[in-house]
Structure formats: C-alpha cells, structure tokens
Design a protein around this motif. Structure first.
Motif, PDB file in Angstrom:
ATOM      1  N   GLU A  93      31.773  36.885  14.477  1.00 26.56           N
ATOM      2  CA  GLU A  93      30.362  37.188  14.237  1.00 26.56           C
ATOM      3  C   GLU A  93      29.834  36.528  12.978  1.00 26.56           C
ATOM      4  OE1 GLU A  93      28.666  41.067  14.525  1.00 26.56           O
ATOM      5  OE2 GLU A  93      30.061  41.598  16.127  1.00 26.56           O
ATOM      6  N   ASN A  94      30.594  36.588  11.884  1.00 28.22           N
ATOM      7  CA  ASN A  94      30.194  35.995  10.613  1.00 28.22           C
ATOM      8  C   ASN A  94      31.186  34.895  10.252  1.00 28.22           C
ATOM      9  OD1 ASN A  94      28.003  37.795  10.081  1.00 28.22           O
ATOM     10  ND2 ASN A  94      29.533  39.354   9.638  1.00 28.22           N
ATOM     11  N   VAL A  95      30.667  33.712   9.970  1.00 30.61           N
ATOM     12  CA  VAL A  95      31.506  32.570   9.622  1.00 30.61           C
ATOM     13  C   VAL A  95      31.082  32.074   8.250  1.00 30.61           C
ATOM     14  CG1 VAL A  95      32.161  30.224  10.249  1.00 30.61           C
ATOM     15  CG2 VAL A  95      31.770  31.915  12.050  1.00 30.61           C
ATOM     16  N   ILE A  96      32.052  31.946   7.348  1.00 26.49           N
ATOM     17  CA  ILE A  96      31.793  31.425   6.012  1.00 26.49           C
ATOM     18  C   ILE A  96      32.583  30.139   5.868  1.00 26.49           C
ATOM     19  CG2 ILE A  96      31.994  31.828   3.532  1.00 26.49           C
ATOM     20  CD1 ILE A  96      31.873  34.854   4.166  1.00 26.49           C
ATOM     21  N   LEU A  97      31.879  29.032   5.626  1.00 22.85           N
ATOM     22  CA  LEU A  97      32.495  27.720   5.461  1.00 22.85           C
ATOM     23  C   LEU A  97      32.339  27.297   4.013  1.00 22.85           C
ATOM     24  CD1 LEU A  97      30.921  26.111   8.650  1.00 22.85           C
ATOM     25  CD2 LEU A  97      33.249  26.971   8.417  1.00 22.85           C
ATOM     26  N   THR A  98      33.427  26.893   3.369  1.00 23.24           N
ATOM     27  CA  THR A  98      33.371  26.464   1.979  1.00 23.24           C
ATOM     28  C   THR A  98      34.005  25.085   1.838  1.00 23.24           C
ATOM     29  OG1 THR A  98      35.483  27.518   1.435  1.00 23.24           O
ATOM     30  CG2 THR A  98      33.500  28.835   1.112  1.00 23.24           C
ATOM     31  N   ALA A  99      33.470  24.314   0.910  1.00 26.77           N
ATOM     32  CA  ALA A  99      34.001  22.979   0.658  1.00 26.77           C
ATOM     33  C   ALA A  99      33.731  22.593  -0.784  1.00 26.77           C
ATOM     34  CB  ALA A  99      33.357  21.966   1.588  1.00 26.77           C
ATOM     35  N   LEU A 144      27.288  28.327   4.587  1.00 27.16           N
ATOM     36  CA  LEU A 144      27.956  27.093   4.192  1.00 27.16           C
ATOM     37  C   LEU A 144      27.793  26.923   2.683  1.00 27.16           C
ATOM     38  CD1 LEU A 144      29.323  24.362   4.823  1.00 27.16           C
ATOM     39  CD2 LEU A 144      27.057  23.447   5.308  1.00 27.16           C
ATOM     40  N   PHE A 145      28.912  26.917   1.969  1.00 32.89           N
ATOM     41  CA  PHE A 145      28.914  26.729   0.524  1.00 32.89           C
ATOM     42  C   PHE A 145      29.589  25.398   0.217  1.00 32.89           C
ATOM     43  CE2 PHE A 145      28.971  31.314   1.140  1.00 32.89           C
ATOM     44  CZ  PHE A 145      27.904  31.707   0.353  1.00 32.89           C
ATOM     45  N   TRP A 146      28.881  24.535  -0.533  1.00 31.91           N
ATOM     46  CA  TRP A 146      29.424  23.227  -0.896  1.00 31.91           C
ATOM     47  C   TRP A 146      29.322  23.078  -2.400  1.00 31.91           C
ATOM     48  CZ3 TRP A 146      26.796  17.906   0.309  1.00 31.91           C
ATOM     49  CH2 TRP A 146      27.677  16.866  -0.011  1.00 31.91           C
ATOM     50  N   ILE A 147      30.464  22.999  -3.065  1.00 28.08           N
ATOM     51  CA  ILE A 147      30.509  22.795  -4.513  1.00 28.08           C
ATOM     52  C   ILE A 147      30.578  21.296  -4.771  1.00 28.08           C
ATOM     53  CG2 ILE A 147      31.830  23.207  -6.622  1.00 28.08           C
ATOM     54  CD1 ILE A 147      32.909  25.743  -5.212  1.00 28.08           C
ATOM     55  N   LEU A 148      29.572  20.796  -5.464  1.00 29.51           N
ATOM     56  CA  LEU A 148      29.521  19.370  -5.779  1.00 29.51           C
ATOM     57  C   LEU A 148      30.334  19.090  -7.043  1.00 29.51           C
ATOM     58  CD1 LEU A 148      25.702  18.773  -5.258  1.00 29.51           C
ATOM     59  CD2 LEU A 148      27.540  18.375  -3.631  1.00 29.51           C
ATOM     60  N   GLU A 149      31.159  18.062  -6.996  1.00 30.52           N
ATOM     61  CA  GLU A 149      31.888  17.639  -8.188  1.00 30.52           C
ATOM     62  C   GLU A 149      30.997  16.774  -9.073  1.00 30.52           C
ATOM     63  OE1 GLU A 149      35.101  15.735  -6.161  1.00 30.52           O
ATOM     64  OE2 GLU A 149      36.361  17.518  -6.297  1.00 30.52           O
ATOM     65  N   ASN A 151      26.622  15.352  -9.064  1.00 31.47           N
ATOM     66  CA  ASN A 151      25.318  15.478  -8.398  1.00 31.47           C
ATOM     67  C   ASN A 151      25.046  14.378  -7.388  1.00 31.47           C
ATOM     68  OD1 ASN A 151      24.630  17.861  -9.609  1.00 31.47           O
ATOM     69  ND2 ASN A 151      23.516  16.901 -11.287  1.00 31.47           N
ATOM     70  N   SER A 152      25.676  13.226  -7.563  1.00 31.80           N
ATOM     71  CA  SER A 152      25.444  12.123  -6.624  1.00 31.80           C
ATOM     72  C   SER A 152      26.015  12.425  -5.241  1.00 31.80           C
ATOM     73  CB  SER A 152      26.066  10.831  -7.160  1.00 31.80           C
ATOM     74  OG  SER A 152      27.475  10.951  -7.221  1.00 31.80           O
ATOM     75  N   GLN A 153      26.923  13.390  -5.134  1.00 38.57           N
ATOM     76  CA  GLN A 153      27.521  13.720  -3.839  1.00 38.57           C
ATOM     77  C   GLN A 153      26.512  14.294  -2.849  1.00 38.57           C
ATOM     78  OE1 GLN A 153      30.789  16.301  -4.851  1.00 38.57           O
ATOM     79  NE2 GLN A 153      32.183  14.574  -5.153  1.00 38.57           N
ATOM     80  N   GLN A 154      25.433  14.862  -3.323  1.00 37.82           N
ATOM     81  CA  GLN A 154      24.442  15.431  -2.412  1.00 37.82           C
ATOM     82  C   GLN A 154      23.755  14.362  -1.565  1.00 37.82           C
ATOM     83  OE1 GLN A 154      21.333  17.499  -4.468  1.00 37.82           O
ATOM     84  NE2 GLN A 154      21.331  16.030  -6.139  1.00 37.82           N
TER      85      GLN A 154
END
Length: 164
Positions: A93-99, A144-149, A151-154
């Motif tokens: 039901e709930n999906v949490i994706l992290t990267a 969806l959580f994305w931690i940028l190393e 700012n250019s990665q966005q």
C-alpha cells in the motif's frame, strides 16, 4: 545515453542490460557493461510494459564516455537483456523509495512503473477504449526521497522527474 530500439522490448523496474560497443577497442568490445534502465518511454509502456526507447545514466568521465568520444557518439550499441529483479512493489500500500546521488537510477524505474500502472487503471475507469484489463495494484502512496551529493545532479533527470 538514449537508446532507440529497433523493436519494442518489455521493460520493467529493476531490469538491467549488458551494453556492448562494437566501435570500441577490441578489449572493450567483448566486455559487456551492466547498466540499469533509468527511464523508458512512458507513452509506449503504459499498460503493456513495452518500450522502444531507453535511457541509461552514466558518468561523463570514464571508460564508456571515452569510447563514445572516440566513436563520435554511440552510433551502434548492442544490448543483452533485459535481466530482472522484480520486487513486486505493486503489492504494497505504501512504498518509500530512497536514493543518494547516482542511486536514483535504481529507484526511479520503480516509481515510473507504479505511476504507469495507476495512470492505466485511471484511464480504464474513465472509459478509455481498450482491450486491456485493470492492474488493480494495492499501492496508494509512493514517496521518493533523493539526496543530492551536488546540486548539479538535479539536472540529470530534470525532465523525467517533471513527467513523473
């Protein structure tokens, strides 16, 4: 690297391909490079899972980019696959994706797949003519959580994230 396929292939989250570059020096030509599919054409794949366009994310510097520079771009690339690792996230039901950083390549296809299934079901319920049945996945919420190393990665997947 955007790859245009001669015929559509079944694409699903977690699948990966071995890429071969025939214009590379011989020692690189016979070695396959495993790569996850970062994105595929949503319009093609909606409901069916087949797509004729794949996107692979890679570093600007490294063996593969050096081969591309020498070749003047990837004129011809051979794919072996898809190989799979199906997590069946539609059963939750709930999906949490992290990267973190380039790890987005591993989780973005899962979000794309879940969104495509939901879009297909919504269109079917609205009365869109089609012979396909509903997927009826259990997923109600995806985070969806994305931690940028950096700012250019966005910029890597700016367009794809807007589409999603």
């Amino acid at each position: 690297m955007q790859v245009q396929l001669r015929r559509p292939l079944k694409v699903y989250p977690g699948c990966y391909f071995y890429l071969y570059f025939p214009f590379a020096p011989f020692r690189f030509m016979i070695r396959g490079y495993p790569m996850n599919v970062a994105w595929w054409n949503v319009a093609d794949a909606e409901g069916s899972g087949y797509s004729s366009e794949l996107l692979f994310l890679m570093h600007r510097r490294g063996t593969i980019s050096n081969i591309a520079e020498r070749d003047g771009g990837f004129r011809k690339t051979f794919l072996d696959g898809p190989y799979e690792q199906n997590l069946s996230l539609q059963e939750y039901e709930n999906v949490i994706l992290t990267a973190k950083g380039p790890g987005i390549v591993g989780v973005l296809p899962h979000a794309l797949h879940l969104a495509g299934r939901r879009l297909h079901d919504d269109r079917q319920r609205m009365g869109a003519p089609s012979s396909r049945t509903l997927h009826r996945g259990k997923t109600r919420k995806v985070d969806l959580f994305w931690i940028l190393e950096d700012n250019s990665q966005q910029r890597w997947l700016h367009t794809e994230l807007r589409i999603l």
